[in-house]
Design a protein around this motif. Structure first.
Motif, short mmCIF file in Angstrom:
data_model
loop_
_atom_site.label_atom_id
_atom_site.label_comp_id
_atom_site.label_asym_id
_atom_site.label_seq_id
_atom_site.Cartn_x
_atom_site.Cartn_y
_atom_site.Cartn_z
N ILE B 26 0.84 -1.20 0.00
CA ILE B 26 0.00 0.00 0.00
C ILE B 26 0.88 1.25 0.00
O ILE B 26 0.59 2.23 -0.69
CB ILE B 26 -0.96 0.00 1.22
N TRP B 29 2.31 1.65 -3.54
CA TRP B 29 1.25 2.06 -4.47
C TRP B 29 0.87 3.53 -4.24
O TRP B 29 0.83 4.34 -5.18
CB TRP B 29 0.04 1.15 -4.30
N ARG B 67 -3.99 11.35 -9.13
CA ARG B 67 -4.55 10.82 -7.89
C ARG B 67 -3.71 11.23 -6.67
O ARG B 67 -3.65 10.50 -5.68
CB ARG B 67 -4.65 9.29 -7.99
N LEU B 68 -3.07 12.39 -6.77
CA LEU B 68 -2.19 12.84 -5.68
C LEU B 68 -2.90 12.92 -4.33
O LEU B 68 -2.41 12.42 -3.32
CB LEU B 68 -1.59 14.21 -6.05
N TRP B 69 -4.07 13.53 -4.32
CA TRP B 69 -4.83 13.71 -3.07
C TRP B 69 -5.15 12.37 -2.41
O TRP B 69 -5.12 12.23 -1.20
CB TRP B 69 -6.12 14.48 -3.36
N GLU B 70 -5.43 11.38 -3.24
CA GLU B 70 -5.75 10.04 -2.75
C GLU B 70 -4.48 9.38 -2.21
O GLU B 70 -4.49 8.76 -1.15
CB GLU B 70 -6.23 9.21 -3.94
N MET B 72 -1.79 10.75 -1.05
CA MET B 72 -1.35 11.34 0.22
C MET B 72 -2.18 10.80 1.38
O MET B 72 -1.65 10.51 2.45
CB MET B 72 -1.46 12.87 0.15
N ALA B 73 -3.48 10.68 1.15
CA ALA B 73 -4.37 10.22 2.22
C ALA B 73 -4.00 8.80 2.65
O ALA B 73 -3.83 8.51 3.84
CB ALA B 73 -5.82 10.29 1.77
N PHE B 74 -3.85 7.90 1.67
CA PHE B 74 -3.51 6.51 2.02
C PHE B 74 -2.10 6.44 2.61
O PHE B 74 -1.87 5.72 3.59
CB PHE B 74 -3.59 5.62 0.77
N PHE B 76 -0.33 8.68 4.25
CA PHE B 76 -0.17 9.28 5.57
C PHE B 76 -1.00 8.56 6.63
O PHE B 76 -0.87 8.87 7.82
CB PHE B 76 -0.52 10.77 5.56
N LEU B 77 -1.86 7.64 6.23
CA LEU B 77 -2.55 6.84 7.24
C LEU B 77 -1.81 5.52 7.44
O LEU B 77 -1.48 5.14 8.56
CB LEU B 77 -4.01 6.57 6.84
N PHE B 78 -1.51 4.83 6.34
CA PHE B 78 -0.92 3.50 6.46
C PHE B 78 0.54 3.54 6.91
O PHE B 78 1.08 2.53 7.36
CB PHE B 78 -1.09 2.72 5.15
N TRP B 80 1.58 4.77 9.52
CA TRP B 80 1.61 4.49 10.96
C TRP B 80 1.63 2.99 11.22
O TRP B 80 2.34 2.53 12.12
CB TRP B 80 0.41 5.15 11.66
N TYR B 158 7.49 14.62 5.26
CA TYR B 158 6.12 14.79 5.78
C TYR B 158 6.00 16.09 6.58
O TYR B 158 5.08 16.88 6.36
CB TYR B 158 5.80 13.57 6.64
#
Lengths: 261, 231
Positions: B26, B29, B67-70, B72-74, B76-78, B80, B158
Motif C-alpha cells: 500500500i 502504491w 490521484r495525488l490527493w488520494e 497522500m491520504a492513504f 499518511f494513514l498506512f 503508521w 512529511y
C-alpha cells in the motif's frame, strides 16, 4: 487396566498435520479478511462536500484523528523554517497555478485594496501604500509544493502578526482561523491561527526584491512557509476571522485541510 | 525414515512478515500516486539519460495519474501501521535474541560471495550456515536499515519544519525525497529477488514461513549387531 481413558500423545505426523492445518487456516482467514477490509475501505462512499470533500469517509475520519494528533504533538511556533542566503534564491520563480488570478480576467492593481472583515461586520480597507509603511520582513526559504517540487525563493512583505498588531486586530487574533480569498472569490484558503501568526508568515508584495508580478499574485499574496504551496494564496482580496474553519479550495478537493509542514 | 519437527520461524516473525507485505504494498502504491505529481527523477550518467521514472504507459496501465490527493491520504494513514509493525519487529528480534541469526557476522561479507556463486551454480559447495546464510543475513539486515531509512526520510518530507533535525540529517528536503524514492526502488529489487529465491527454494521452505516449522526426515538409528555395547 485403568478405567480412565488415557489420551495417547500425538504422533509426530499428527502434530505436523494439526499445526499445518491451523497455521494455514489462520493465514487464509487473515488474508481473506485483509482483502475484504481493503475492499471495504477502497470502495467506501465519499464524504458529502463541506469544508472538506472528495475523500472516502473512513479514510477522512481516520486522518482527522492522526493528522490532528501529529499537529498537536509536533507543531511548535519556535520551529522555524530553514532560511538561505539571498544569493541562493531562484531567479525564475516557478508559477504553478493561476486559479483566481487568470490572465484573461481584467484586474487593476492600482484600484486594489485589502478588505479585512471583522466579525462585528465592520470593514477595514488597507491600501498597498499603507502596508508598505509597516516594517518589512524578508525571507529566503525553500518553497514546497504539495506535488513534490521545492524551490528556494526570496519574498518580502508584512509579517502577518505585525499587520494584526498594527491594525489592533487583537480580538481577531484570539479566534482560531483566518480565511483569505482572491478578489474574484474563486480561490480561497483557511489557515489556523497558530500558523498565521507564525513569525515567518508574511503577506508579500515583493519577490526577489521587486514588486510582485501579476502571475505571482500582485499586488499582495500570502507566503506561509509552514504550509504547502496550496495554502500560499495569490492576490489576497479579503481577510476574515472565525472560530470555524473557513472554506478552503484544495480541502474541498480531497487534500488535508491543515496541510502543514 | 523418521519425521521430525524442526522449529524455524517464530510466531512474531511470521506475523510481522505477513503484515508488512500488504502494508509495504500500500505504501509503494500510494507513493506512486504521489510521485506521479512531480516525476522528475531519471537515471543519468555522463549527461546521458538511461531511464526515466516512469514511462507514460506504466502510469496508465496501473491507473496512477491524477490521484495525488488520494495517494497522500492513504500514504499518511498506512505509514503508521508500517512504522508500528517495524518497531515491533525490531524490538522483538532484539529482545528475543533472534537478531543473532540475522545480523551479518564478520565472515558474512566474504561468505556472501560464495553463497552467490553457489546460487548461480558456479560453485558446488555453499558455506556452512545456521538459520540464514551469509547473503540472507546481509539482505535481511539491509532491508531493515532501508526501512528505518524510509521512515526517517519520509518523516523529513512529511513535516520538514517540525522534524527539521531529520530533514537536516537527510541533507535537506530535496535530498530526502530522492533518498526516499531510491529506497523504494530498492524494495522492488529486494522483492523480485526474494520471490525468485523463495520460488527456487520450494514449497517446504515457503510453507515454513506460514507454519513456522520444517519437517526433517532422518534415517532411524540402525541397531548395531557387532556385539559392542552402545554408548
Amino acid at each position: 487396566m485403568v478405567k480412565k481413558k488415557i489420551k495417547k500423545p500425538l504422533t509426530v505426523q499428527q502434530k505436523i498435520n494439526r499445526r499445518t492445518f491451523l497455521s494455514f487456516g489462520i493465514f487464509g482467514t487473515a488474508a481473506v479478511g485483509g482483502v475484504l477490509g481493503w475492499r471495504w475501505l477502497y470502495n467506501s462512499p465519499y464524504e458529502v462536500k463541506g469544508i472538506t470533500g472528495n475523500q472516502r469517509i473512513p479514510l477522512r475520519r481516520a486522518l482527522n484523528k492522526t493528522e490532528l494528533a501529529v499537529r498537536r504533538f509536533l507543531y511548535n511556533e519556535n520551529h522555524l523554517v530553514k532560511t538561505y542566503p539571498k544569493a541562493m534564491a531562484s531567479k525564475n520563480v516557478r508559477v504553478n497555478s493561476d486559479i483566481g488570478i487568470e490572465a484573461e480576467k481584467k484586474f487593476d492593481v492600482a484600484a486594489w485594496c485589502l478588505q479585512v472583515k471583522k466579525p462585528n461586520g465592520e470593514m477595514l480597507n488597507v491600501t498597498l501604500d499603507e502596508l508598505r509603511t509597516l516594517p518589512k520582513t524578508e525571507i529566503v526559504y525553500d518553497f514546497k509544493c504539495v506535488e513534490g517540487w521545492d524551490q528556494i525563493s526570496y519574498w518580502g512583505g508584512v509579517k502577518f502578526s505585525d499587520f494584526l498588531n498594527h491594525y489592533n486586530l487583537h480580538d481577531q487574533a484570539q479566534l482560531q482561523y483566518v480565511g483569505m480569498e482572491t478578489p474574484d472569490k474563486t480561490y480561497y484558503v483557511g489557515i489556523d491561527m497558530p500558523s498565521a501568526i507564525h513569525p515567518q508568515t508574511i503577506m508579500a508584495y515583493e519577490v526577489n526584491a521587486r514588486p510582485l508580478p501579476l502571475e505571482h499574485g500582485a499586488p499582495l499574496r500570502l507566503i506561509i512557509p509552514v504550509k504547502y504551496g496550496i495554502k500560499n494564496l495569490k492576490r489576497i482580496g479579503t481577510i476574515t476571522f472565525s472560530n470555524t474553519r473557513p472554506r478552503d479550495y484544495w480541502a474541498e478537493l480531497g487534500y488535508d485541510y491543515y496541510s502543514g509542514l | 525414515m523418521v519425521k521430525k519437527i524442526k522449529e524455524k520461524h517464530s510466531l512474531a516473525m511470521r506475523w510481522c512478515h505477513w503484515v508488512n507485505f500488504p502494508m509495504l504494498s500500500i505504501m509503494i502504491w500510494s507513493g506512486m500516486l504521489i510521485y506521479w505529481a512531480d516525476d522528475e527523477y531519471s537515471v543519468k550518467l555522463f549527461g546521458h539519460t538511461y531511464f526515466t521514472f516512469f514511462p507514460e504507459g506504466f502510469y496508465n496501465y496501473f491507473n496512477i495519474t491524477h490521484r495525488l490527493w488520494e495517494g497522500m491520504a492513504f500514504h499518511f494513514l498506512f505509514m503508521w501501521f508500517f512504522i508500528l509493525n517495524g518497531i515491533f519487529y525490531v524490538a522483538y528480534t532484539l529482545i528475543s535474541g533472534e537478531w543473532r541469526e540475522l545480523v551479518p557476522q564478520k565472515k558474512s561479507f566474504k561468505e556472501a560471495w560464495l553463497v552467490l556463486l553457489h546460487d548461480l551454480h558456479i560453485r558446488k559447495m555453499a558455506p556452512p550456515q545456521n538459520k540464514y546464510n551469509a547473503a540472507q543475513r546481509i539482505a535481511y539486515t539491509a532491508i531493515i536499515i532501508m526501512g528505518i531509512g524510509s521512515v526517517i526520510t519520509g518523516l523529513a518530507i512529511y513535516k520538514p519544519v517540525q522534524f527539521y533535525y531529520l530533514t537536516w540529517l537527510c541533507g535537506g528536503y530535496h535530498a530526502a525525497r530522492i533518498i526516499h524514492f531510491m529506497l523504494t526502488i530498492g524494495y522492488v529489487f529486494f522483492f523480485v529477488i526474494h520471490v525468485v529465491q523463495v520460488f527456487l527454494a520450494g514449497w517446504k521452505n515457503f510453507s515454513s514461513a506460514i507454519t513456522g516449522f520444517e519437517v526433517v526426515e532422518t534415517q532411524p538409528k540402525v541397531k548395531k549387531t557387532d556385539g559392542k555395547k552402545e554408548n
